[in-house]
Scaffold this active site. Structure first.
Site, PDB file in Angstrom:
ATOM      1  N   LYS A   1      24.300   9.895   7.827  1.00 36.81           N
ATOM      2  CA  LYS A   1      24.603   8.471   7.783  1.00 36.81           C
ATOM      3  C   LYS A   1      24.207   7.946   6.404  1.00 36.81           C
ATOM      4  O   LYS A   1      23.019   7.956   6.056  1.00 36.81           O
ATOM      5  CB  LYS A   1      23.826   7.735   8.865  1.00 36.81           C
ATOM      6  CG  LYS A   1      24.141   8.179  10.281  1.00 36.81           C
ATOM      7  CD  LYS A   1      25.433   7.568  10.772  1.00 36.81           C
ATOM      8  CE  LYS A   1      25.649   7.805  12.251  1.00 36.81           C
ATOM      9  NZ  LYS A   1      26.859   7.129  12.754  1.00 36.81           N
TER      10      LYS A   1
ATOM     11  N   LYS B   1      36.529   7.421  21.073  1.00 38.37           N
ATOM     12  CA  LYS B   1      35.328   6.942  21.764  1.00 38.37           C
ATOM     13  C   LYS B   1      35.774   6.184  23.005  1.00 38.37           C
ATOM     14  O   LYS B   1      36.502   5.185  22.906  1.00 38.37           O
ATOM     15  CB  LYS B   1      34.468   6.049  20.860  1.00 38.37           C
ATOM     16  CG  LYS B   1      33.748   6.817  19.757  1.00 38.37           C
ATOM     17  CD  LYS B   1      32.836   5.925  18.943  1.00 38.37           C
ATOM     18  CE  LYS B   1      32.110   6.728  17.864  1.00 38.37           C
ATOM     19  NZ  LYS B   1      31.273   5.859  16.998  1.00 38.37           N
TER      20      LYS B   1
ATOM     21  N   GLU C   1      30.783  15.024  18.618  1.00 35.85           N
ATOM     22  CA  GLU C   1      29.457  14.575  18.188  1.00 35.85           C
ATOM     23  C   GLU C   1      28.593  14.247  19.409  1.00 35.85           C
ATOM     24  O   GLU C   1      27.773  13.333  19.374  1.00 35.85           O
ATOM     25  CB  GLU C   1      29.613  13.340  17.287  1.00 35.85           C
ATOM     26  CG  GLU C   1      28.390  13.005  16.470  1.00 35.85           C
ATOM     27  CD  GLU C   1      28.593  11.768  15.617  1.00 35.85           C
ATOM     28  OE1 GLU C   1      27.583  11.159  15.231  1.00 35.85           O
ATOM     29  OE2 GLU C   1      29.753  11.425  15.345  1.00 35.85           O
TER      30      GLU C   1
ATOM     31  N   LYS D   1      26.085  15.949  10.110  1.00 41.12           N
ATOM     32  CA  LYS D   1      26.554  14.633   9.699  1.00 41.12           C
ATOM     33  C   LYS D   1      25.395  13.847   9.113  1.00 41.12           C
ATOM     34  O   LYS D   1      24.258  13.934   9.614  1.00 41.12           O
ATOM     35  CB  LYS D   1      27.126  13.904  10.919  1.00 41.12           C
ATOM     36  CG  LYS D   1      27.708  12.535  10.652  1.00 41.12           C
ATOM     37  CD  LYS D   1      28.325  12.019  11.951  1.00 41.12           C
ATOM     38  CE  LYS D   1      28.955  10.670  11.795  1.00 41.12           C
ATOM     39  NZ  LYS D   1      29.574  10.206  13.042  1.00 41.12           N
TER      40      LYS D   1
ATOM     41  N   HIS E   1      16.861   6.864  14.399  1.00 46.63           N
ATOM     42  CA  HIS E   1      18.236   7.257  14.083  1.00 46.63           C
ATOM     43  C   HIS E   1      18.850   6.128  13.278  1.00 46.63           C
ATOM     44  O   HIS E   1      19.123   5.039  13.778  1.00 46.63           O
ATOM     45  CB  HIS E   1      19.020   7.496  15.374  1.00 46.63           C
ATOM     46  CG  HIS E   1      20.377   8.081  15.160  1.00 46.63           C
ATOM     47  ND1 HIS E   1      20.573   9.389  14.812  1.00 46.63           N
ATOM     48  CD2 HIS E   1      21.616   7.516  15.230  1.00 46.63           C
ATOM     49  CE1 HIS E   1      21.869   9.633  14.695  1.00 46.63           C
ATOM     50  NE2 HIS E   1      22.520   8.505  14.938  1.00 46.63           N
TER      51      HIS E   1
ATOM     52  N   ASP F   1      29.007   9.673   7.313  1.00 46.31           N
ATOM     53  CA  ASP F   1      29.467   8.461   7.996  1.00 46.31           C
ATOM     54  C   ASP F   1      28.927   7.265   7.235  1.00 46.31           C
ATOM     55  O   ASP F   1      27.711   7.111   7.081  1.00 46.31           O
ATOM     56  CB  ASP F   1      28.961   8.456   9.438  1.00 46.31           C
ATOM     57  CG  ASP F   1      29.509   7.284  10.247  1.00 46.31           C
ATOM     58  OD1 ASP F   1      30.300   6.487   9.693  1.00 46.31           O
ATOM     59  OD2 ASP F   1      29.163   7.170  11.432  1.00 46.31           O
TER      60      ASP F   1
ATOM     61  N   ASP G   1      36.952   5.143  12.525  1.00 43.40           N
ATOM     62  CA  ASP G   1      36.059   5.042  13.682  1.00 43.40           C
ATOM     63  C   ASP G   1      35.972   3.593  14.140  1.00 43.40           C
ATOM     64  O   ASP G   1      36.640   3.201  15.091  1.00 43.40           O
ATOM     65  CB  ASP G   1      34.674   5.589  13.342  1.00 43.40           C
ATOM     66  CG  ASP G   1      33.694   5.443  14.506  1.00 43.40           C
ATOM     67  OD1 ASP G   1      34.148   5.220  15.656  1.00 43.40           O
ATOM     68  OD2 ASP G   1      32.476   5.536  14.288  1.00 43.40           O
TER      69      ASP G   1
ATOM     70  N   GLU H   1      33.688   9.377   7.017  1.00 44.31           N
ATOM     71  CA  GLU H   1      33.954   8.514   8.172  1.00 44.31           C
ATOM     72  C   GLU H   1      33.795   7.047   7.814  1.00 44.31           C
ATOM     73  O   GLU H   1      32.755   6.627   7.296  1.00 44.31           O
ATOM     74  CB  GLU H   1      33.003   8.884   9.315  1.00 44.31           C
ATOM     75  CG  GLU H   1      33.227   8.099  10.584  1.00 44.31           C
ATOM     76  CD  GLU H   1      32.373   8.602  11.742  1.00 44.31           C
ATOM     77  OE1 GLU H   1      32.303   7.887  12.763  1.00 44.31           O
ATOM     78  OE2 GLU H   1      31.771   9.691  11.635  1.00 44.31           O
TER      79      GLU H   1
END
Length: 371
Positions: free
Chosen positions: A166, A270, A324, A164, A19, A195, A246, A221
């Site tokens: 990255k 978060k 998410e 989403k 990831h 993001d 974020d 993001e």
């Protein structure tokens, strides 16, 4: 009821695939869990997840465990966890920062109290507004054709229709072209978002955000470094596509500053960054008062941590951009007996006592560094 003991464990969970984020690539996710036991023998469990040791937050897993054991634990042993808000205030007086550690302890207290009362934890935060929540999925192969195929499979299975990517690592223009091709393939069947994880400067952001906006991307993001609220404000005022705060958004005070400056026009909630469930609800109230839509973010938690976030998010009337909370789907294994249920593009909110999750002690022992 009084708190009898508090134990903290560091757990390493392998993922089904790498990831990728701008600051780290996760192949094994580290979470920190806490067990608070009452004098009656009832247990409350909490969790926070970290990313890449100290690469995302100043708090490493090891620091979270050490600071709880040395500085937080003595403040709550013998106290009544029913007063978890007062205890969190007490902890804040004597322990500066350490928001992940504070969130971990508070979540374990909340689980304990809710189990003692035989109610879901969300009843302690105003009650449930949602029985299920939309869930985004991250497309992370880096191969355009593979990501398109994965997105189409998710749509066909009705598992995810929010995607989403990255894009903070590598060549920005190449990444933007990759995203736009995926959006063209998905079309109106799904939402495509990106993001940046703070990886761009303002000049790069001007070009890339314009291209992404023209390509139909729905959300950008954290393009800029967390401290650059003025730059985020300029980008927010320049573009129609929403720009989400974020990494720059954690505490109640940061939420106030971002809302005042409009340094982002979407809030990524978060729980660990805010310092706990109660603080997150306050951040949500600031967003609501400021007319800023919200998104239920993740630190890529296991099923326990996902349930903790989901129960809190379920008490917020409007999460315009969904959530998410895909963490459990990324792991090869988990530490709870029961699992989070995903269907019809959403996740069901666990509704048993506490956070609704039963710990698998053998799995905790197997993946823990400490047992």
């Amino acid at each position: 009821m009084k708190i009898h003991s508090l134990d903290v464990y560091i757990i390493d969970l392998p993922t089904i695939r790498p990831h990728h984020l701008a600051m780290h690539t996760i192949v094994t996710q580290t979470i920190v869990i806490a067990c608070i036991k009452s004098e009656d023998g009832i247990e409350g469990w909490g969790e926070v997840a970290t990313i890449g040791g100290a690469s995302y937050s100043e708090e490493s897993p090891e620091a979270i465990k050490l600071n709880i054991e040395n500085y937080v634990k003595p403040l709550i042993i013998g106290e009544n966890p029913v007063n978890f808000d007062a205890l969190s205030y007490k902890i804040n007086r004597y322990v500066k920062g350490n928001y992940f550690a504070k969130a971990l302890v508070e979540s374990a207290m909340v689980d304990l109290v809710a189990k003692t009362l035989n109610i879901p934890a969300y009843e302690l935060f105003g009650g449930q507004c949602h029985e299920s929540l939309p869930v985004a999925w991250t497309l992370a192969s880096g191969d355009t054709a593979k990501d398109i195929e994965e997105a189409q499979n998710c749509l066909a299975a009705k598992r995810h229709n929010i995607f989403k990517l990255k894009i903070g690592k590598g060549n920005p223009k190449t990444n933007v072209a990759h995203v736009i091709k995926i959006k063209e393939a998905v079309g109106d069947a799904g939402s495509v978002r990106v993001d940046v994880n703070q990886a761009w400067d303002e000049v790069t952001s001007l070009y890339c955000i314009e291209a992404l906006q023209n390509g139909g991307v729905d959300l950008i993001e954290q393009p800029l470094v967390r401290w650059d609220n003025e730059g985020m404000s300029r980008l927010t005022s320049r573009f129609k596509v929403p720009i989400m705060a974020d990494e720059s958004l954690g505490t109640v005070q940061e939420a106030y500053q971002i809302s005042k400056l409009r340094a982002g026009n979407v809030f990524a909630l978060k729980v660990p960054k805010a310092g706990g469930l109660t603080a997150t609800k306050k951040v949500a109230a600031i967003a609501e008062a400021s007319g800023i839509p919200m998104y239920g973010g993740t630190m890529i938690e296991s099923s326990l941590g996902t349930a903790i976030c989901a129960q809190l998010y379920s008490t917020i009337p409007e999460l315009t951009f969904g959530t998410e909370l895909f963490g459990p789907l990324l792991f090869k294994d988990n530490i709870t007996v029961n699992q989070i249920e995903y269907e019809n593009f959403e996740m069901k909110i666990p509704s048993g006592p506490g956070f609704g999750m039963e710990m698998d002690r053998e799995k905790v022992k197997h993946y823990s560094r400490d047992i």
